[in-house]
Design a protein around this motif. Structure first.
Motif, PDB file in Angstrom:
ATOM      1  N   GLU A 266       0.829  -1.205   0.000  1.00 56.78           N
ATOM      2  CA  GLU A 266       0.000   0.000   0.000  1.00 56.78           C
ATOM      3  C   GLU A 266       0.865   1.256   0.000  1.00 56.78           C
ATOM      4  OE1 GLU A 266      -2.417  -0.665   3.411  1.00 56.78           O
ATOM      5  OE2 GLU A 266      -3.958  -1.807   2.288  1.00 56.78           O
ATOM      6  N   ARG A 267       1.998   1.238   0.768  1.00 54.81           N
ATOM      7  CA  ARG A 267       2.905   2.391   0.766  1.00 54.81           C
ATOM      8  C   ARG A 267       3.541   2.578  -0.614  1.00 54.81           C
ATOM      9  NH1 ARG A 267       4.380   0.407   5.974  1.00 54.81           N
ATOM     10  NH2 ARG A 267       6.222  -0.626   5.074  1.00 54.81           N
ATOM     11  N   ALA A 268       3.909   1.437  -1.237  1.00 53.72           N
ATOM     12  CA  ALA A 268       4.503   1.536  -2.580  1.00 53.72           C
ATOM     13  C   ALA A 268       3.493   2.065  -3.581  1.00 53.72           C
ATOM     14  CB  ALA A 268       5.009   0.152  -3.009  1.00 53.72           C
ATOM     15  N   GLU A 269       2.228   1.647  -3.429  1.00 53.03           N
ATOM     16  CA  GLU A 269       1.189   2.129  -4.338  1.00 53.03           C
ATOM     17  C   GLU A 269       0.976   3.623  -4.173  1.00 53.03           C
ATOM     18  OE1 GLU A 269      -3.185   0.522  -5.691  1.00 53.03           O
ATOM     19  OE2 GLU A 269      -2.777   0.680  -3.522  1.00 53.03           O
ATOM     20  N   SER A 270       0.985   4.101  -2.905  1.00 52.03           N
ATOM     21  CA  SER A 270       0.801   5.531  -2.638  1.00 52.03           C
ATOM     22  C   SER A 270       1.978   6.342  -3.187  1.00 52.03           C
ATOM     23  CB  SER A 270       0.669   5.759  -1.133  1.00 52.03           C
ATOM     24  OG  SER A 270       0.598   7.137  -0.837  1.00 52.03           O
ATOM     25  N   THR A 271       3.177   5.796  -3.003  1.00 50.39           N
ATOM     26  CA  THR A 271       4.376   6.490  -3.516  1.00 50.39           C
ATOM     27  C   THR A 271       4.326   6.588  -5.042  1.00 50.39           C
ATOM     28  OG1 THR A 271       5.699   5.695  -1.639  1.00 50.39           O
ATOM     29  CG2 THR A 271       6.892   6.404  -3.618  1.00 50.39           C
ATOM     30  N   LEU A 272       3.861   5.494  -5.668  1.00 46.91           N
ATOM     31  CA  LEU A 272       3.761   5.490  -7.128  1.00 46.91           C
ATOM     32  C   LEU A 272       2.767   6.537  -7.608  1.00 46.91           C
ATOM     33  CD1 LEU A 272       4.382   4.256  -9.887  1.00 46.91           C
ATOM     34  CD2 LEU A 272       2.578   2.548  -9.432  1.00 46.91           C
ATOM     35  N   GLU A 273       1.622   6.682  -6.955  1.00 45.64           N
ATOM     36  CA  GLU A 273       0.620   7.654  -7.355  1.00 45.64           C
ATOM     37  C   GLU A 273       1.156   9.079  -7.216  1.00 45.64           C
ATOM     38  OE1 GLU A 273      -2.308   7.297  -8.772  1.00 45.64           O
ATOM     39  OE2 GLU A 273      -1.974   5.117  -8.850  1.00 45.64           O
ATOM     40  N   GLN A 274       1.886   9.312  -6.115  1.00 41.20           N
ATOM     41  CA  GLN A 274       2.462  10.643  -5.906  1.00 41.20           C
ATOM     42  C   GLN A 274       3.501  10.960  -6.972  1.00 41.20           C
ATOM     43  OE1 GLN A 274       3.954  10.707  -1.903  1.00 41.20           O
ATOM     44  NE2 GLN A 274       1.887  10.512  -0.963  1.00 41.20           N
ATOM     45  N   ALA A 275       4.300   9.956  -7.322  1.00 44.10           N
ATOM     46  CA  ALA A 275       5.329  10.178  -8.358  1.00 44.10           C
ATOM     47  C   ALA A 275       4.673  10.481  -9.694  1.00 44.10           C
ATOM     48  CB  ALA A 275       6.227   8.941  -8.462  1.00 44.10           C
ATOM     49  N   ARG A 276       3.613   9.791 -10.011  1.00 46.07           N
ATOM     50  CA  ARG A 276       2.898  10.044 -11.265  1.00 46.07           C
ATOM     51  C   ARG A 276       2.302  11.463 -11.272  1.00 46.07           C
ATOM     52  NH1 ARG A 276      -0.312   4.235 -11.775  1.00 46.07           N
ATOM     53  NH2 ARG A 276       1.411   3.086 -12.789  1.00 46.07           N
ATOM     54  N   LEU A 279       5.054  13.964 -11.824  1.00 46.84           N
ATOM     55  CA  LEU A 279       5.491  13.939 -13.232  1.00 46.84           C
ATOM     56  C   LEU A 279       4.509  14.707 -14.103  1.00 46.84           C
ATOM     57  CD1 LEU A 279       7.278  12.924 -15.525  1.00 46.84           C
ATOM     58  CD2 LEU A 279       5.864  10.827 -15.573  1.00 46.84           C
ATOM     59  N   ALA A 280       3.243  14.534 -13.834  1.00 45.76           N
ATOM     60  CA  ALA A 280       2.213  15.246 -14.654  1.00 45.76           C
ATOM     61  C   ALA A 280       2.327  16.742 -14.454  1.00 45.76           C
ATOM     62  CB  ALA A 280       0.829  14.715 -14.254  1.00 45.76           C
ATOM     63  N   GLU A 281       2.540  17.165 -13.178  1.00 45.67           N
ATOM     64  CA  GLU A 281       2.673  18.591 -12.917  1.00 45.67           C
ATOM     65  C   GLU A 281       3.890  19.195 -13.589  1.00 45.67           C
ATOM     66  OE1 GLU A 281       2.730  18.688  -8.689  1.00 45.67           O
ATOM     67  OE2 GLU A 281       0.521  18.488  -8.472  1.00 45.67           O
ATOM     68  N   GLU A 283       5.344  18.039 -16.287  1.00 48.54           N
ATOM     69  CA  GLU A 283       5.122  18.107 -17.732  1.00 48.54           C
ATOM     70  C   GLU A 283       4.265  19.332 -18.090  1.00 48.54           C
ATOM     71  OE1 GLU A 283       5.345  13.337 -18.881  1.00 48.54           O
ATOM     72  OE2 GLU A 283       3.383  14.285 -18.515  1.00 48.54           O
ATOM     73  N   ASP A 284       3.273  19.649 -17.276  1.00 48.64           N
ATOM     74  CA  ASP A 284       2.450  20.827 -17.540  1.00 48.64           C
ATOM     75  C   ASP A 284       3.253  22.129 -17.445  1.00 48.64           C
ATOM     76  OD1 ASP A 284       0.291  19.193 -17.945  1.00 48.64           O
ATOM     77  OD2 ASP A 284      -0.523  19.397 -15.903  1.00 48.64           O
ATOM     78  N   ALA A 285       4.153  22.168 -16.434  1.00 51.35           N
ATOM     79  CA  ALA A 285       4.975  23.368 -16.241  1.00 51.35           C
ATOM     80  C   ALA A 285       5.971  23.547 -17.358  1.00 51.35           C
ATOM     81  CB  ALA A 285       5.705  23.301 -14.904  1.00 51.35           C
ATOM     82  N   ALA A 286       6.398  22.483 -17.992  1.00 52.43           N
ATOM     83  CA  ALA A 286       7.406  22.556 -19.045  1.00 52.43           C
ATOM     84  C   ALA A 286       6.782  22.963 -20.395  1.00 52.43           C
ATOM     85  CB  ALA A 286       8.117  21.198 -19.209  1.00 52.43           C
ATOM     86  N   LYS A 287       5.496  22.982 -20.549  1.00 51.32           N
ATOM     87  CA  LYS A 287       4.885  23.352 -21.827  1.00 51.32           C
ATOM     88  C   LYS A 287       4.946  24.840 -22.043  1.00 51.32           C
ATOM     89  CE  LYS A 287       1.711  19.455 -21.984  1.00 51.32           C
ATOM     90  NZ  LYS A 287       0.282  19.008 -21.958  1.00 51.32           N
TER      91      LYS A 287
END
Length: 287
Positions: A266-276, A279-281, A283-287
């Motif tokens: 569950e901790r790994a799943e939460s960490t993965l969601e935060q990392a995603r 990454l999305a944020e 990518e938005d800032a780099a446009k």
């Protein structure tokens, strides 16, 4: 592969308490070797009584003594038929000495195998040997070493009764007695009839005793077998219970490990969601 006679000879020298297990083991060996005919023949062999077993042992270890008794019995029978009192006296004395040797041999055989020779066992052995003196078929059975139960001679010939009752001169009528016997009184006839009835009752009682002893031996063996089976099942149950306890302990450990692993997952799943999300944020800032 050994044949039936050899195996049977060994089996009938085996103590009755061990006979069934040994017989079944030999039958299994024959069956495993592919000889089903021999296996079936072995399974049909009946367990001997204690007295019959002693007769078999006596023949295997002291056949010369037994053959001497048979020969002496034949001579004694001939002497009685000839009404030779002197010969009967001499042969009877020899027979008593021979029976003493046989009794000592039986006691020795029993002692060597931890068996106490009781009066009943002695009577069984004597009865079978006595019958062998009067009946060639019984003699052949004794010589085979495969006696199953004691045999009682039911006739009224010179060898009727126990071997300990050795015929004496009193059993041989003199010429004078022969004359008086032809004019026997009613009292004598009543006495003879009573004696015949008593001997018949004795033979019946011995037969009942032999059957009871044989049944007791069978029941004793069945009880021992069932007791052994029960003990084996108890041991198996204890093993299964121990196995269950070990499995339950392993299951508890597995459940604890599963809960710990779930938390890490569950901790790994939460960490993965935060990392995603980061990454999305980015990518938005780099446009």
């Amino acid at each position: 592969m050994r044949d039936l006679d050899v195996i049977a000879g060994e089996l009938y020298a085996t103590p009755p308490s061990e006979f069934v297990a040994k017989r079944d083991e030999e039958a299994k060996s024959a069956r495993d070797a592919g000889d089903r005919t021999l296996a079936a023949a072995l399974k049909k062999l009946a367990r001997p009584t204690q007295g019959a077993w002693l007769v078999n042992l006596l023949w295997r270890s002291e056949s010369d003594l037994v053959e001497s008794l048979f020969s002496l019995g034949a001579e004694l029978g001939a002497a009685q038929r000839a009404l030779d009192g002197d010969e009967i006296r001499s042969l009877s004395a020899s027979r008593q000495k021979l029976m003493s040797k046989i009794a000592a041999a039986v006691r020795r055989l029993g002692a060597d195998r931890g068996v106490r020779i009781t009066a009943d066992l002695s009577r069984e052995v004597e009865s079978t040997l006595d019958s062998a003196l009067a009946d060639e078929e019984v003699a052949a059975l004794v010589r085979s070493g495969r006696v199953v139960k004691s045999v009682t001679y039911a006739g009224f010939g010179p060898f009727g009764g126990d071997l300990s009752a050795v015929p004496t001169l009193r059993s041989v009528p003199s010429p004078a007695k022969k004359k008086s016997s032809r004019a026997s009184s009613p009292e004598d006839e009543d006495e003879d009839a009573a004696r015949a009835k008593a001997e018949a009752r004795l033979a019946d009682a011995r037969e009942v005793l032999e059957e009871a002893e044989e049944d007791y031996t069978e029941r004793e063996q069945a009880f021992t077998d069932m007791e052994s089976s029960r003990d084996s099942l108890r041991e198996r149950l204890d093993e299964l219970r121990e196995e269950i306890r070990d499995t339950e302990a392993q299951l508890l450990a597995a459940e604890r490990g599963l809960r710990a692993e779930k938390r890490r997952y569950e901790r790994a799943e939460s960490t993965l969601e935060q990392a995603r999300k980061r990454l999305a944020e980015a990518e938005d800032a780099a446009k």
